[in-house]
Each structure stands twice: as structure tokens, then as C-alpha cells.
Design an enzyme around this catalytic site. Structure first.
Site, short mmCIF file in Angstrom:
data_model
loop_
_atom_site.label_atom_id
_atom_site.label_comp_id
_atom_site.label_asym_id
_atom_site.label_seq_id
_atom_site.Cartn_x
_atom_site.Cartn_y
_atom_site.Cartn_z
N ASP A 7 0.87 -1.04 -0.19
CA ASP A 7 -0.11 0.08 -0.13
C ASP A 7 1.32 0.94 -0.22
O ASP A 7 1.14 1.65 0.91
CB ASP A 7 -1.04 0.08 1.25
CG ASP A 7 -1.83 1.23 1.10
OD1 ASP A 7 -2.51 1.46 0.92
OD2 ASP A 7 -1.97 2.03 2.36
N GLU A 68 -0.97 -1.11 -5.53
CA GLU A 68 -2.53 -0.30 -5.19
C GLU A 68 -2.04 0.47 -6.88
O GLU A 68 -1.18 1.27 -6.72
CB GLU A 68 -2.66 0.83 -3.92
CG GLU A 68 -3.48 0.71 -4.33
CD GLU A 68 -4.31 1.86 -2.50
OE1 GLU A 68 -4.63 3.11 -2.42
OE2 GLU A 68 -5.47 1.43 -1.71
N ASP A 141 -3.10 1.28 7.05
CA ASP A 141 -2.18 0.77 5.72
C ASP A 141 -1.57 -0.51 5.77
O ASP A 141 -1.28 -1.22 4.76
CB ASP A 141 -0.84 1.80 5.79
CG ASP A 141 -0.97 3.14 6.42
OD1 ASP A 141 -1.11 4.18 4.68
OD2 ASP A 141 -1.34 3.53 7.11
#
Length: 201
Positions: A7, A68, A141
Site C-alpha cells: 500500500d 495499489e 496501511d
């Protein structure tokens, strides 16, 4: 299948490793956050992110890296930092020949919770349940990184079948003009009705 989920972020870059296959219970091997100081120079922060991700790749040797996909945000500074951290993760994986997959936040949410509009708390709760953890990973996160890895494990089989089908379609094509389905191919040009000594056959 062992996947490192990333992430991306400059201040906090979530990382998590999940192992398993679609349709069976998954196992979390590790989760954490690579942190950098907001007061440090940008170049130093990028180096710190690179070193952190390299350390995770060294320790867990994943077969895939799921990152991501960066999407537009109102805060340009935030999206720039996210994009830079994302590029570092992809660079680290590519340097080792590890396949990289990009998943949008809505894809990850839909895969893990069933809704592409799920809140972070819902994602954390489902990650905790799916990986049979005692509590949701902190900060968010870290949970998002695990969700990315889970998403890729579940989506990879379908994506691989699609890629194989496309590749097979490309390699099975023959040179020349495309054929229309159901229309037989004829050799030579179309001919008018044959005649014999001036009479129609």
C-alpha cells in the site's frame, strides 16, 4: 502462491505477505509499515522506501507483488508521494524479475468485503477474519497491504485464464485477411456462370 502486498505511501508504506490459493484458507506470513520522516529530503525518503521493500523481498521471497494502483486525488502532493512510492515498489520487484500486479482500491474492497465502497474499518475487519488474526493490523496501511495480497490471490486464477485465452487467440490466427465466421473460404476470384458455345450451362 506467496504475494507481497504494498500500500504505497511516502510517510507510511504498508507491506504484508500472504500465502495460499483461491478457495482455501490463507495465511499471513508478515505485516508491517515502512516509515520515512516527513522532514527528510525526498531523495532520502525514496531510498528509505526502497531499502524497506528490498528487506521484505529478501526475507519472504514472494512470487508476486501486488501494488495499489494510484488514482486521482484532490491533494496533488499526496498523490505524487503515493505514485513515487508505488514506482519504487514496482522497480524493486522488476529488478528481481517478480511479476507485479496493480489493483485499484475499489477492486480490493470488492474482493475482500463484497463492496467497492467499503470503509477502511470494514476492510480491516474482513482481513482479520480471513487471515484468522486476533486483531486488525495497525495502522490501516498495513491492513490495506494484506487486503491487496488477498485480492491478488483470489483474482489471479481468473486473470491468468484470461491472459492465456488472449495469448492462444493471438497465436492461433493465420496470416492473411480475416475470415468471417460461418463463411467458407474460396480459392480464386468469384466467377460468372459458365457457358458452353454461347449457351448457358
Amino acid at each position: 502462491m506467496r504475494v507481497l502486498g504494498v500500500d504505497p505511501g511516502l510517510t507510511r508504506c504498508g507491506v504484508g505477505v500472504v500465502e495460499g490459493v483461491a478457495g482455501r484458507p490463507l495465511t499471513m506470513l508478515g505485516v508491517g509499515v515502512v516509515r520515512t520522516s516527513a522532514d527528510a529530503e525526498l531523495g532520502d525518503r525514496l531510498v528509505a522506501v526502497e531499502r524497506g521493500i528490498e528487506a521484505w523481498l529478501d526475507e519472504y521471497s514472494p512470487g508476486y507483488v501486488a501494488v495499489e494502483r494510484v488514482f486521482a486525488q484532490h491533494n496533488v502532493r499526496t498523490v505524487m508521494g503515493t505514485a513515487q512510492a508505488s514506482a519504487i515498489a514496482m522497480l524493486c520487484a522488476a529488478r528481481r524479475g517478480i511479476p507485479v500486479a496493480l489493483h485499484t482500491p475499489s477492486e480490493v474492497k470488492a474482493a475482500v468485503t463484497g463492496s467497492g465502497r467499503a470503509e477502511k474499518a470494514q476492510v480491516g475487519a474482513m482481513v482479520t477474519r480471513l487471515l484468522r488474526l486476533d486483531a486488525p493490523p495497525k495502522p490501516a496501511d498495513a491492513a490495506d497491504a494484506l487486503a491487496l495480497a488477498i485480492c491478488h490471490i483470489w483474482r489471479a486464477p481468473a486473470q491468468n485464464r484470461l491472459q492465456q485465452a488472449v495469448a492462444a487467440h493471438r497465436t492461433s490466427g493465420t496470416p492473411g485477411a480475416p475470415r468471417t465466421s460461418g463463411t467458407p473460404r474460396t480459392s480464386g476470384a468469384s466467377r460468372a456462370p459458365r457457358t458452353l458455345k454461347g449457351r448457358t450451362a
